[in-house]
Write an enzyme that holds these catalytic residues in place. Structure first.
Site, PDB file in Angstrom:
ATOM      1  N   ASP A 184       0.893  -1.032  13.034  1.00 20.07           N
ATOM      2  CA  ASP A 184       1.258  -1.667  11.760  1.00 20.07           C
ATOM      3  C   ASP A 184       1.500  -3.155  12.010  1.00 20.07           C
ATOM      4  O   ASP A 184       2.458  -3.547  12.690  1.00 20.07           O
ATOM      5  CB  ASP A 184       2.528  -1.003  11.206  1.00 20.07           C
ATOM      6  CG  ASP A 184       2.856  -1.526   9.815  1.00 20.07           C
ATOM      7  OD1 ASP A 184       3.044  -2.751   9.666  1.00 20.07           O
ATOM      8  OD2 ASP A 184       2.904  -0.724   8.874  1.00 20.07           O
ATOM      9  N   ASP A 192       4.936  -4.576  10.970  1.00 20.88           N
ATOM     10  CA  ASP A 192       6.015  -4.147  11.860  1.00 20.88           C
ATOM     11  C   ASP A 192       5.936  -4.872  13.200  1.00 20.88           C
ATOM     12  O   ASP A 192       6.957  -5.251  13.778  1.00 20.88           O
ATOM     13  CB  ASP A 192       5.939  -2.634  12.103  1.00 20.88           C
ATOM     14  CG  ASP A 192       6.351  -1.832  10.869  1.00 20.88           C
ATOM     15  OD1 ASP A 192       6.810  -2.450   9.893  1.00 20.88           O
ATOM     16  OD2 ASP A 192       6.195  -0.600  10.897  1.00 20.88           O
ATOM     17  N   THR A 217      -0.904   7.654  -1.118  1.00 15.94           N
ATOM     18  CA  THR A 217      -2.168   7.578  -1.866  1.00 15.94           C
ATOM     19  C   THR A 217      -3.097   6.502  -1.298  1.00 15.94           C
ATOM     20  O   THR A 217      -4.277   6.471  -1.625  1.00 15.94           O
ATOM     21  CB  THR A 217      -1.892   7.218  -3.335  1.00 15.94           C
ATOM     22  OG1 THR A 217      -1.329   5.890  -3.373  1.00 15.94           O
ATOM     23  CG2 THR A 217      -0.924   8.188  -3.982  1.00 15.94           C
ATOM     24  N   ARG A 220       0.853  -1.186   0.000  1.00 16.93           N
ATOM     25  CA  ARG A 220       0.000   0.000   0.000  1.00 16.93           C
ATOM     26  C   ARG A 220       0.887   1.234   0.000  1.00 16.93           C
ATOM     27  O   ARG A 220       1.784   1.358   0.836  1.00 16.93           O
ATOM     28  CB  ARG A 220      -0.861  -0.054   1.274  1.00 16.93           C
ATOM     29  CG  ARG A 220      -1.796   1.078   1.456  1.00 16.93           C
ATOM     30  CD  ARG A 220      -2.675   0.860   2.669  1.00 16.93           C
ATOM     31  NE  ARG A 220      -2.039   1.250   3.921  1.00 16.93           N
ATOM     32  CZ  ARG A 220      -2.701   1.734   4.965  1.00 16.93           C
ATOM     33  NH1 ARG A 220      -4.002   1.827   4.929  1.00 16.93           N
ATOM     34  NH2 ARG A 220      -2.079   2.072   6.058  1.00 16.93           N
TER      35      ARG A 220
END
Ligand code: URA
Length: 213
Positions: free
Chosen positions: A203, A206, A107, A103
């Site tokens: 995340d 992560d 954007t 991703r």
């Protein structure tokens, strides 16, 4: 599209530990694995089976076995890999295909950078593994990709979902003419301006594997 938020105390407990910023990576990986196995149980409720005749030590009887073609598990790289063992534990005869999608953080658009899947998925039930249904862009692209190869029943297994992502996925997949189901541990409040689920768990890639710049 069908949405199932699994309501179970063990699911809620494990999700709470995953959310906690103080949970370290090894614990996060183990808990994510356990949580996926619980979600997989619900996700496979509609798995196709054939009737078989068997003999027990006592008598002949009928039972069921998973139909052919075998189900296909599709983890979306990178974070979906952390869900693979938990899913495959429940469906060990399933085959596994890989979709690498990333991703763009500005954007929020998903692009595909790697594919390793059978060319022909005709008649296949597919289980897509993506921990975070955030904007829904990645999952919508993955579902479209699988349908173009012939998949006719798709279930996404997600640790968490945002209402915006659920809506987007529903909008994007309605015209495909294929049943799509999302199974998740919870639908959270919203997305923030960076496309993160709130309250979420941060995340997922992560937290599973460490930060990569
Ligand atoms: N991807 C993540 O890993 N976390 C989010 O909150 C949203 C997208």
């Amino acid at each position: 599209m069908r949405l199932l938020a699994v309501d179970h105390p063990l699911v809620a407990h494990k999700l709470t530990v995953l959310r906690n910023v103080r949970t370290d990576s090894p614990t996060f990986r183990r808990l994510a694995d356990e949580l996926v196995t619980l979600l997989a149980y619900e996700a496979t409720r509609e798995a196709r089976v054939d009737t078989v005749e068997i003999e027990t030590p006592v008598a002949r009887t009928t039972g069921v076995k998973l139909s052919s073609p075998k189900p296909l598990i599709v983890p979306i790289l990178r974070a979906g890999l952390g869900m693979l063992d938990g899913m495959a534990r429940l469906v060990p005869t399933a085959e596994v295909g890989f979709l690498g999608m990333i991703r763009d953080e500005d954007t929020l658009q998903a692009t595909t950078y790697a594919t390793r899947l059978p060319d022909d998925l005709t008649g296949r039930q597919c289980y897509v593994l993506d921990p975070m249904l955030a904007t829904g862009g990645t999952l919508a692209a993955a579902v479209r990709f699988l349908v173009e190869r012939g998949a006719d029943d798709i279930t996404a297994v997600c640790l968490l979902a945002a209402p915006e992502g659920v809506q987007h996925l529903d909008d994007e997949t309605r015209e495909l003419g294929v049943p799509v189901t999302v199974v998740t541990a919870a639908v959270d409040e919203r997305l923030n301006e960076k496309g993160y689920i709130v309250p979420g768990l941060g995340d997922a890639g992560d937290r599973l594997y460490g930060v990569v710049d």
